[in-house]
Design an enzyme around this catalytic site. Structure first.
Site, PDB file in Angstrom:
ATOM      1  CG  ASP A 104      -0.238  -0.194   2.538  1.00  0.00           C
ATOM      2  OD1 ASP A 104       0.918  -0.649   2.547  1.00  0.00           O
ATOM      3  OD2 ASP A 104      -0.843   0.117   3.568  1.00  0.00           O
ATOM      4  CD  GLU A 187       9.785  -1.385  11.225  1.00  0.00           C
ATOM      5  OE1 GLU A 187       9.729  -1.684  12.457  1.00  0.00           O
ATOM      6  OE2 GLU A 187       8.791  -1.015  10.586  1.00  0.00           O
TER       7      GLU A 187
HETATM    8  C1  UGA Z   1       3.348  -0.414   9.410  1.00  0.00           C
HETATM    9  C2  UGA Z   1       4.751  -0.545   8.812  1.00  0.00           C
HETATM   10  O1  UGA Z   1       4.953   0.434   7.813  1.00  0.00           O
HETATM   11  C3  UGA Z   1       4.888  -1.935   8.196  1.00  0.00           C
HETATM   12  O2  UGA Z   1       6.109  -2.043   7.518  1.00  0.00           O
HETATM   13  C4  UGA Z   1       4.747  -2.932   9.303  1.00  0.00           C
HETATM   14  O3  UGA Z   1       4.813  -4.226   8.774  1.00  0.00           O
HETATM   15  C5  UGA Z   1       3.407  -2.744   9.961  1.00  0.00           C
HETATM   16  O4  UGA Z   1       3.188  -1.399  10.394  1.00  0.00           O
HETATM   17  C6  UGA Z   1       3.311  -3.615  11.205  1.00  0.00           C
HETATM   18  O5  UGA Z   1       4.319  -4.059  11.685  1.00  0.00           O
HETATM   19  O6  UGA Z   1       2.238  -3.786  11.709  1.00  0.00           O
HETATM   20  P1  UGA Z   1       0.900  -0.424   8.295  1.00  0.00           P
HETATM   21  O7  UGA Z   1       0.550   0.437   7.143  1.00  0.00           O
HETATM   22  O8  UGA Z   1       0.423  -0.050   9.638  1.00  0.00           O
HETATM   23  O9  UGA Z   1       2.477  -0.582   8.329  1.00  0.00           O
HETATM   24  O10 UGA Z   1       0.497  -1.940   8.034  1.00  0.00           O
HETATM   25  P2  UGA Z   1      -0.123  -2.644   6.742  1.00  0.00           P
HETATM   26  O11 UGA Z   1       0.112  -1.850   5.515  1.00  0.00           O
HETATM   27  O12 UGA Z   1      -1.505  -3.048   7.068  1.00  0.00           O
HETATM   28  O13 UGA Z   1       0.748  -3.967   6.675  1.00  0.00           O
HETATM   29  C7  UGA Z   1       2.115  -3.961   6.315  1.00  0.00           C
HETATM   30  C8  UGA Z   1       2.369  -4.975   5.199  1.00  0.00           C
HETATM   31  O14 UGA Z   1       2.045  -6.290   5.676  1.00  0.00           O
HETATM   32  C9  UGA Z   1       1.503  -4.748   3.960  1.00  0.00           C
HETATM   33  O15 UGA Z   1       2.260  -5.000   2.797  1.00  0.00           O
HETATM   34  C10 UGA Z   1       0.373  -5.757   4.105  1.00  0.00           C
HETATM   35  O16 UGA Z   1      -0.140  -6.209   2.873  1.00  0.00           O
HETATM   36  C11 UGA Z   1       1.036  -6.890   4.875  1.00  0.00           C
HETATM   37  N1  UGA Z   1       0.104  -7.603   5.777  1.00  0.00           N
HETATM   38  C12 UGA Z   1      -0.770  -6.931   6.585  1.00  0.00           C
HETATM   39  C13 UGA Z   1       0.114  -8.983   5.790  1.00  0.00           C
HETATM   40  O17 UGA Z   1       0.878  -9.613   5.048  1.00  0.00           O
HETATM   41  N2  UGA Z   1      -0.772  -9.645   6.619  1.00  0.00           N
HETATM   42  C14 UGA Z   1      -1.656  -8.992   7.426  1.00  0.00           C
HETATM   43  O18 UGA Z   1      -2.446  -9.649   8.145  1.00  0.00           O
HETATM   44  C15 UGA Z   1      -1.650  -7.598   7.405  1.00  0.00           C
HETATM   45 MN    MN Z   2       0.654   0.088   5.141  1.00  0.00          MN
END
Ligand code: UGA
Ligand code: MN
Length: 242
Positions: A104, A187
């Site tokens: 995203d 990270e």
């Molecule tokens: C923030 C950080 O920018 C992420 O790099 C980090 O992984 C995340 O928090 C976290 O540790 O929770 P955020 O925008 O809050 O990101 O989280 P998402 O965009 O919802 O998820 C991060 C990535 O993990 C996305 O590429 C998403 O597709 C993936 N994801 C999310 C999964 O693979 N599984 C899930 O259940 C949720």
């Molecule tokens: Mn995100």
């Protein structure tokens, strides 16, 4: 050097839109291999079909989040699948640079020119993150001396997943390096496990003066559970939400 662009992704109704926008950015980048790591029991067919459309070299792997973490208060998102991508690199790649690009986020094409020659670890500003508009390394006389981030929380490296790139030889020389299932600390602990010191870090993004990646977020809505009412002759009458 080839850039290995690691994208964790998971099934939800926004997924195809996110991957289409990202794939159409990556189409403009030469010498890039896209590792799409599905948080799923198996590779999602819809995703594989979509990836083929872009004509970029890609590897689609699946590694689901263990159930215990899905129930956690703050869920460590994208860890199992990023770990699987790192293992794929360890098995299949000898050199190059890797970068964690969430599905995203928004990427300026200049980012790829900046990170491609990463010697060990490079770092650069990320826009639209946390409570401040930016998270960034702080420089003095061209050297990184600290970090500006709205959530330092005793982290040695208070940076976002999108704020660094790593040379693959550094990963290969640290066979035990890993990302923890610890929300907020993925990270920092990953970078520590690679033995990174602040003096090792190469500032990118024109000495951290430019934002070339944004932590954009798409408004999420659950998929509604729809049911049919049928007429006495069994033809469809209407959809309703339960
Ligand atoms: C923030 C950080 O920018 C992420 O790099 C980090 O992984 C995340 O928090 C976290 O540790 O929770 P955020 O925008 O809050 O990101 O989280 P998402 O965009 O919802 O998820 C991060 C990535 O993990 C996305 O590429 C998403 O597709 C993936 N994801 C999310 C999964 O693979 N599984 C899930 O259940 C949720
Ligand atoms: Mn995100």
């Amino acid at each position: 050097p080839t850039i290995y662009f690691i994208t964790p992704t998971y099934p939800r109704r926004e997924q195809a839109a996110e991957l289409t926008r990202l794939g159409q950015t990556l189409m403009h980048v030469p010498n890039l291999h896209w590792i799409v790591a599905d948080d799923n029991q198996a590779c999602n067919d819809m995703v594989t079909k979509l990836l083929k459309k872009f004509g970029i070299p890609f590897t689609h792997i699946a590694s689901p989040m263990p159930e215990i973490y899905r129930k956690a208060e703050t869920i460590p998102r994208g860890v199992a699948n990023r770990r699987a991508a790192l293992n794929w690199i360890r098995k299949n790649v000898k050199s190059g640079v890797f970068y964690f690009g969430d599905d995203d986020n928004t990427f300026d094409l200049e980012l790829f020119d900046e990170i491609r020659d990463t010697k060990k670890v490079s770092m650069f500003p990320v826009g639209l993150i946390g409570d401040y508009a930016v998270s960034s390394p702080v420089l003095k006389e061209g050297k990184i001396i600290g970090f500006f981030d709205s959530w330092p929380s005793k982290r040695k490296f208070p940076v976002d997943m999108a704020g660094f790139a790593v040379n693959i030889e550094l990963l290969l020389s640290h066979p035990n390096a890993s990302m923890p299932y610890k929300a907020g600390y993925e990270e920092d602990q990953f970078l520590r496990s690679l033995g990174v010191t602040i003096g090792d870090i190469e500032p990118k993004g024109k000495s951290c003066t430019q934002i070339l990646v944004w932590h954009t977020q798409t408004t999420k809505k659950p998929v509604p559970v729809l049911k049919f009412r049928t007429r006495p002759d069994n033809s469809l009458r209407e959809l309703y939400e339960e």
